[in-house]
Enzyme design. Structure first.
Site, mmCIF file in Angstrom:
data_model
loop_
_atom_site.group_PDB
_atom_site.id
_atom_site.type_symbol
_atom_site.label_atom_id
_atom_site.label_comp_id
_atom_site.label_asym_id
_atom_site.label_seq_id
_atom_site.Cartn_x
_atom_site.Cartn_y
_atom_site.Cartn_z
ATOM 1 N N CYS A 95 0.846 -1.200 0.000
ATOM 2 C CA CYS A 95 0.000 0.000 0.000
ATOM 3 C C CYS A 95 0.878 1.246 0.000
ATOM 4 O O CYS A 95 1.716 1.430 0.892
ATOM 5 C CB CYS A 95 -0.917 -0.006 1.228
ATOM 6 S SG CYS A 95 -1.793 1.547 1.483
ATOM 7 N N CYS A 115 0.545 3.349 3.181
ATOM 8 C CA CYS A 115 1.210 2.681 4.316
ATOM 9 C C CYS A 115 2.717 2.902 4.243
ATOM 10 O O CYS A 115 3.377 3.092 5.279
ATOM 11 C CB CYS A 115 0.884 1.194 4.334
ATOM 12 S SG CYS A 115 -0.774 0.814 4.959
ATOM 13 N N ASP A 120 -0.778 16.711 -1.323
ATOM 14 C CA ASP A 120 -0.999 15.842 -2.483
ATOM 15 C C ASP A 120 0.092 16.104 -3.524
ATOM 16 O O ASP A 120 0.477 17.246 -3.775
ATOM 17 C CB ASP A 120 -2.384 16.115 -3.077
ATOM 18 C CG ASP A 120 -2.827 15.026 -4.038
ATOM 19 O OD1 ASP A 120 -3.760 14.274 -3.695
ATOM 20 O OD2 ASP A 120 -2.235 14.922 -5.142
ATOM 21 N N HIS A 147 -4.376 0.715 8.408
ATOM 22 C CA HIS A 147 -4.840 0.520 7.043
ATOM 23 C C HIS A 147 -6.338 0.240 7.019
ATOM 24 O O HIS A 147 -6.795 -0.785 7.525
ATOM 25 C CB HIS A 147 -4.093 -0.619 6.348
ATOM 26 C CG HIS A 147 -4.508 -0.777 4.914
ATOM 27 N ND1 HIS A 147 -3.965 -0.025 3.890
ATOM 28 C CD2 HIS A 147 -5.455 -1.560 4.345
ATOM 29 C CE1 HIS A 147 -4.548 -0.346 2.755
ATOM 30 N NE2 HIS A 147 -5.456 -1.280 2.998
ATOM 31 N N HIS A 179 -6.280 3.143 0.308
ATOM 32 C CA HIS A 179 -6.081 3.393 1.741
ATOM 33 C C HIS A 179 -6.920 4.633 2.017
ATOM 34 O O HIS A 179 -6.687 5.688 1.390
ATOM 35 C CB HIS A 179 -4.590 3.628 2.024
ATOM 36 C CG HIS A 179 -4.239 3.846 3.463
ATOM 37 N ND1 HIS A 179 -3.284 3.097 4.128
ATOM 38 C CD2 HIS A 179 -4.687 4.752 4.377
ATOM 39 C CE1 HIS A 179 -3.170 3.514 5.383
ATOM 40 N NE2 HIS A 179 -4.013 4.531 5.555
ATOM 41 N N HIS A 198 -8.546 7.960 2.579
ATOM 42 C CA HIS A 198 -7.938 9.285 2.677
ATOM 43 C C HIS A 198 -8.980 10.339 2.364
ATOM 44 O O HIS A 198 -9.924 10.096 1.607
ATOM 45 C CB HIS A 198 -6.726 9.427 1.753
ATOM 46 C CG HIS A 198 -6.996 9.086 0.309
ATOM 47 N ND1 HIS A 198 -7.073 7.786 -0.140
ATOM 48 C CD2 HIS A 198 -7.232 9.872 -0.773
ATOM 49 C CE1 HIS A 198 -7.318 7.785 -1.446
ATOM 50 N NE2 HIS A 198 -7.433 9.037 -1.848
HETATM 51 P P1 DGP Z 1 -7.746 9.204 -4.990
HETATM 52 O O1 DGP Z 1 -7.896 9.350 -6.466
HETATM 53 O O2 DGP Z 1 -8.901 9.781 -4.213
HETATM 54 O O3 DGP Z 1 -7.418 7.780 -4.602
HETATM 55 O O4 DGP Z 1 -6.517 10.124 -4.594
HETATM 56 C C1 DGP Z 1 -5.212 9.687 -4.472
HETATM 57 C C2 DGP Z 1 -4.379 10.925 -4.376
HETATM 58 O O5 DGP Z 1 -3.083 10.532 -3.958
HETATM 59 C C3 DGP Z 1 -4.186 11.675 -5.698
HETATM 60 O O6 DGP Z 1 -4.758 12.971 -5.569
HETATM 61 C C4 DGP Z 1 -2.688 11.769 -5.893
HETATM 62 C C5 DGP Z 1 -2.141 11.388 -4.541
HETATM 63 N N1 DGP Z 1 -0.890 10.671 -4.591
HETATM 64 C C6 DGP Z 1 -0.639 9.544 -5.313
HETATM 65 N N2 DGP Z 1 0.629 9.120 -5.080
HETATM 66 C C7 DGP Z 1 1.168 10.005 -4.196
HETATM 67 C C8 DGP Z 1 2.452 10.102 -3.568
HETATM 68 O O7 DGP Z 1 3.359 9.282 -3.772
HETATM 69 N N3 DGP Z 1 2.635 11.152 -2.727
HETATM 70 C C9 DGP Z 1 1.651 12.076 -2.491
HETATM 71 N N4 DGP Z 1 1.964 13.075 -1.650
HETATM 72 N N5 DGP Z 1 0.443 12.004 -3.042
HETATM 73 C C10 DGP Z 1 0.207 10.985 -3.888
#
Ligand code: DGP
Length: 113
Positions: free
Chosen positions: A4, A7, A30, A46, A97, A99
């Protein structure tokens, strides 16, 4: 969950731009911001999605909203903000996960779907 992404971020195996952390939750910016302020808040335990929120684990969701209120103040979101959680395929959830997206700092789209 060893495979994950969030995680791994919680464990410090993948770096993040952390804005808040305590025993039960982590908040970080993000990687692909959709607004001037775009913070993700995650439970450290988780939980795959909001489908998996139960009477046993829902306390952390309330705590996340307590911290959202504090972060909104700290980030200067005095004109409003949006909180979103995507769930499952139709919700376009990409990281499995639980969020919550905290977005603000501009007038957001009226389109929700
Ligand atoms: P969702 O589509 O709701 O599952 O949003 C996942 C979010 O996670 C998306 O807006 C981009 C963010 N994201 C993906 N990978 C990473 C990462 O490695 N670091 C950070 N800070 N955000 C990430």
């Amino acid at each position: 969950m060893s495979d994950c992404l969030f995680c791994k971020i919680i464990a410090g195996e993948i770096p993040c731009d952390k804005v808040y952390e305590d025993e039960t939750i982590l908040a970080f910016r993000d990687i692909n911001p959709q607004a001037p302020v775009h913070i993700l808040l995650v439970p450290k335990a988780h939980i795959a999605s909001s489908y998996e929120v139960t009477s046993q684990n829902c306390q952390v969701v309330g705590h996340i909203f307590e911290i959202i209120s504090q972060l909104a103040e700290h980030e200067g979101l005095h004109n409003g903000y949006r909180v979103v959680t995507n769930c499952g395929a139709d919700g376009c959830q990409s990281v499995h996960h639980l969020h919550f997206h905290l977005m603000g700092g501009k007038k957001l789209s009226e389109q929700m779907g």
